[in-house]
Design an enzyme around this catalytic site. Structure first.
Site, mmCIF file in Angstrom:
data_model
loop_
_atom_site.group_PDB
_atom_site.id
_atom_site.type_symbol
_atom_site.label_atom_id
_atom_site.label_comp_id
_atom_site.label_asym_id
_atom_site.label_seq_id
_atom_site.Cartn_x
_atom_site.Cartn_y
_atom_site.Cartn_z
ATOM 1 N N ASP A 168 0.861 -1.183 0.000
ATOM 2 C CA ASP A 168 0.000 0.000 0.000
ATOM 3 C C ASP A 168 0.903 1.241 0.000
ATOM 4 O OD1 ASP A 168 -3.090 0.738 0.592
ATOM 5 O OD2 ASP A 168 -1.851 2.048 1.819
ATOM 6 N N TRP A 169 0.646 2.218 0.875
ATOM 7 C CA TRP A 169 1.459 3.433 0.893
ATOM 8 C C TRP A 169 2.914 3.165 1.237
ATOM 9 C CZ3 TRP A 169 1.743 8.319 -0.589
ATOM 10 C CH2 TRP A 169 0.578 8.954 -1.039
ATOM 11 N N TRP B 54 -13.003 3.859 -2.220
ATOM 12 C CA TRP B 54 -12.302 4.024 -0.950
ATOM 13 C C TRP B 54 -11.966 5.498 -0.701
ATOM 14 C CZ3 TRP B 54 -10.642 3.811 3.691
ATOM 15 C CH2 TRP B 54 -9.402 4.325 4.058
ATOM 16 N N ASP C 245 -7.255 -8.837 -3.391
ATOM 17 C CA ASP C 245 -7.232 -7.415 -3.073
ATOM 18 C C ASP C 245 -7.781 -6.630 -4.253
ATOM 19 O OD1 ASP C 245 -6.787 -4.904 -2.074
ATOM 20 O OD2 ASP C 245 -4.670 -4.865 -2.605
ATOM 21 N N HIS D 125 -6.287 -7.223 1.277
ATOM 22 C CA HIS D 125 -5.426 -6.064 1.054
ATOM 23 C C HIS D 125 -4.268 -6.065 2.045
ATOM 24 C CE1 HIS D 125 -4.199 -2.094 -0.203
ATOM 25 N NE2 HIS D 125 -4.329 -1.632 1.026
#
Length: 294
Positions: free
Chosen positions: A116-117, A157, A243, A273
């Site tokens: 993710d980030w 999201w 995901d 995720h």
């Protein structure tokens, strides 16, 4: 910059998280990391809205393999300091903060893993300081430039993150997992945020993802891609099988990065995720095996 610091009492006796805190001073900002073991470092970066608690089951496996596990809490998350104003949280600042932390911890000869980030920030750091890194593992992440329309799942999201009156961090993590989380684990993800004032960075993150070609982060990310287009060091993708946000992103890395071609890239089955939460042991073994084989 007005800074909030989560009281240490919030982090006592969290299930499965016995690690001693370590801190890096970033010119008045305090960044937290778990730093366990010795040997070649494995840099583990989390995403939104989790923290290094996400890596609690992976760290012992990495350490037992004779490696050093370094799991950093991004500014605004975990035991790291939290800017009180959303405007103080920018993509570039997060990259700069991570550069400073990597320098302070003196990460060299490292394996990078980001989700993710953690990937959006960490892959920029890798591209801009490649001599520190020997290999990369990417899982459920991306490096967007805004030149392509985001998927519907991400846009949904993004809207939710701005419109929901209650930004329940533990509930969001639970919703991104394929497995059920206990009430105690959900509370551990909530621990860094005593109230909503601590969540400004978490609220801002979804809006920092480049979704148009003229986003402030678009050109720096394009420059990072130019590095990865020439990257011949080992590069592995380890995406999960369920995901909706990042599905298919592994194929981009596999086709663009020379160091990813010709490899057998694993799929982490049974992972959502937050694949570290769902299948942390499996993912840790993938990383360890990749280090040993390359």
């Amino acid at each position: 910059m007005e800074i909030l610091r989560t009281p240490d009492a919030r982090f006592r006796d969290l299930p499965g998280y016995p690690f001693e805190p370590h801190y890096v001073d970033l010119g008045g900002l305090r960044m937290h990391c778990v730093d366990e073991g010795s040997g070649a470092p494995v840099l583990l970066l989390h995403g939104e809205p989790s923290w290094s608690y996400l890596y609690r089951r992976m760290i012992p496996i990495i350490v037992d393999a004779g490696l050093r596990a370094v799991a950093i809490d991004l500014i605004g998350f975990g035991r790291s300091d939290k800017p009180a104003r959303r405007a103080d949280c920018t993509y570039q600042r997060h990259v700069d903060w991570m550069h400073a932390a990597v320098d302070a911890i003196d990460v060299r000869g490292a394996t990078f893993f980001g989700q993710d980030w953690g990937g959006l920030i960490g892959l920029r750091v890798v591209a801009e300081d490649p001599d520190r890194f020997d290999r990369v593992v990417a899982g459920n992440t991306m490096l967007p430039t805004g030149d392509r329309r985001p998927g519907d799942a991400f846009l949904a999201w993004q809207r939710y993150s701005q419109e929901t009156p209650e930004f329940h961090v533990g509930g969001i993590v639970k919703g991104g997992c394929a497995t059920d989380l206990s009430a105690e684990v959900i509370a551990a993800y909530d621990a860094p945020f005593p109230d909503d004032s601590y969540k400004e960075g978490a609220r801002q993150f979804p809006m920092l993802v480049p979704t148009s070609p003229d986003d402030p982060a678009s050109e720096p990310n394009r420059q990072a891609w130019k590095v990865f287009e020439q990257w011949d060091k080992p590069f592995l993708t380890a995406f999960s099988d369920s995901d909706a946000i990042t599905r298919g992103g592994e194929k981009v890395f596999q086709s663009v990065v020379p160091g990813a071609r010709g490899r057998e890239h694993p799929t982490i089955t049974g992972g959502g995720h937050f694949l570290q939460e769902d299948k942390g042991e499996d993912l840790a073994k993938v990383i360890v095996d990749f280090v040993r084989s390359t």
